[in-house]
Scaffold this active site. Structure first.
Site, PDB file in Angstrom:
ATOM      1  N   ASP A 113      72.779 -29.720 -48.957  1.00 31.18           N
ATOM      2  CA  ASP A 113      72.753 -28.324 -49.399  1.00 31.18           C
ATOM      3  C   ASP A 113      73.969 -28.105 -50.301  1.00 31.18           C
ATOM      4  O   ASP A 113      73.903 -28.300 -51.513  1.00 31.18           O
ATOM      5  CB  ASP A 113      72.762 -27.474 -48.116  1.00 31.18           C
ATOM      6  CG  ASP A 113      72.687 -25.985 -48.345  1.00 31.18           C
ATOM      7  OD1 ASP A 113      73.155 -25.526 -49.384  1.00 31.18           O
ATOM      8  OD2 ASP A 113      72.187 -25.256 -47.484  1.00 31.18           O
ATOM      9  N   PHE A 162      65.653 -21.592 -46.485  1.00 32.51           N
ATOM     10  CA  PHE A 162      66.027 -22.272 -45.254  1.00 32.51           C
ATOM     11  C   PHE A 162      64.814 -22.992 -44.688  1.00 32.51           C
ATOM     12  O   PHE A 162      63.750 -22.402 -44.493  1.00 32.51           O
ATOM     13  CB  PHE A 162      66.603 -21.284 -44.226  1.00 32.51           C
ATOM     14  CG  PHE A 162      67.295 -22.008 -43.113  1.00 32.51           C
ATOM     15  CD1 PHE A 162      68.558 -22.551 -43.300  1.00 32.51           C
ATOM     16  CD2 PHE A 162      66.658 -22.208 -41.894  1.00 32.51           C
ATOM     17  CE1 PHE A 162      69.185 -23.263 -42.281  1.00 32.51           C
ATOM     18  CE2 PHE A 162      67.280 -22.913 -40.865  1.00 32.51           C
ATOM     19  CZ  PHE A 162      68.543 -23.441 -41.071  1.00 32.51           C
ATOM     20  N   ARG A 175      62.727 -28.425 -34.588  1.00 33.97           N
ATOM     21  CA  ARG A 175      62.983 -29.805 -35.021  1.00 33.97           C
ATOM     22  C   ARG A 175      61.767 -30.708 -34.889  1.00 33.97           C
ATOM     23  O   ARG A 175      61.573 -31.634 -35.657  1.00 33.97           O
ATOM     24  CB  ARG A 175      64.061 -30.438 -34.126  1.00 33.97           C
ATOM     25  CG  ARG A 175      65.445 -30.300 -34.642  1.00 33.97           C
ATOM     26  CD  ARG A 175      66.353 -31.242 -33.870  1.00 33.97           C
ATOM     27  NE  ARG A 175      67.654 -30.662 -33.626  1.00 33.97           N
ATOM     28  CZ  ARG A 175      68.586 -30.471 -34.557  1.00 33.97           C
ATOM     29  NH1 ARG A 175      68.373 -30.851 -35.789  1.00 33.97           N
ATOM     30  NH2 ARG A 175      69.738 -29.920 -34.251  1.00 33.97           N
TER      31      ARG A 175
END
Ligand code: 5GP
Length: 189
Positions: A113, A162, A175
């Site tokens: 990022d 995101f 996840r």
């Protein structure tokens, strides 16, 4: 495009996630990266260093598709303490246990990022004088990079949203999703 609604997650409840990469798309790209790495490291035995926790699925899928021998180890750092904003500082939570001196090392990340984590990891590994060091990141957000950084192997370049799934979490949730999902661009954190 498939969507899913976040439930039972406080202020995120009701947010609509969009599926941006399906399991099939991820697998196809991981196979391409594994082929490229196998070609470029032919005759070598690189150490893949997975950055916990986010890279676990990418690292294991990538390793399974390599045609060369490799070793694996893990490092854990923290730069995002909770929520989606980078704190800007990187802390080492778990170090590698292998010796990287004179070895070919590939750091395997879920996502780059700002690039601050990657820079920290680069310095940490270079201190021990590997023969070579490369970065493989499944995802890269080019518009978020805060420093000059080039990863050798990148799965997908993505917009500044995101993302969760395929190892990526939000406060430890999501996840285990097999796809990669994006929160709305204007999500308030
Ligand atoms: P950087 O230091 O490059 O800003 O961030 C690297 C770490 O931030 C990644 O390893 C990951 O843990 C987290 N991160 C950055 N962007 C995202 C994102 O879109 N989704 C999730 N789940 N984590 C992210």
């Amino acid at each position: 495009m498939r969507t899913r609604t976040v439930d039972n997650m406080g202020k995120y409840t009701g947010q609509i996630l969009e599926e941006i990469y399906t399991p099939e798309e991820i697998e196809a790209r991981v196979i391409e990266l594994a082929k490229q790495i196998s070609d470029e490291y032919a005759g070598k035995v690189p150490i893949l260093i997975g950055v916990l926790n986010g890279s676990v699925f990418f690292l294991s899928d990538l390793a399974k598709h390599l045609d060369i021998d490799c070793e694996m180890d893990f490092i854990k750092v923290s730069s995002y303490h909770s929520g989606t904003q980078s704190s800007g500082t990187v802390r080492l939570l778990k170090d590698i246990s292998c010796i990287v001196t004179d070895r070919d090392v590939i750091i395997v990340e879920d996502i780059i990022d700002t690039g601050l984590t990657a820079r920290f990891l680069k310095h940490r590994i270079l201190e021990n004088e590997p023969s070579s060091l490369a970065f493989a990141s499944l995802l890269l957000k080019p518009e978020c990079l805060k420093l000059e950084f080039k990863a050798e192997y990148v799965g997908f370049e993505v917009a500044d949203r995101f993302l969760v799934g395929y190892g990526l979490d939000l406060d430890q949730k999501f996840r285990n999703l097999p796809s990669i999902w994006a929160f709305p661009a204007d999500m308030n954190v």
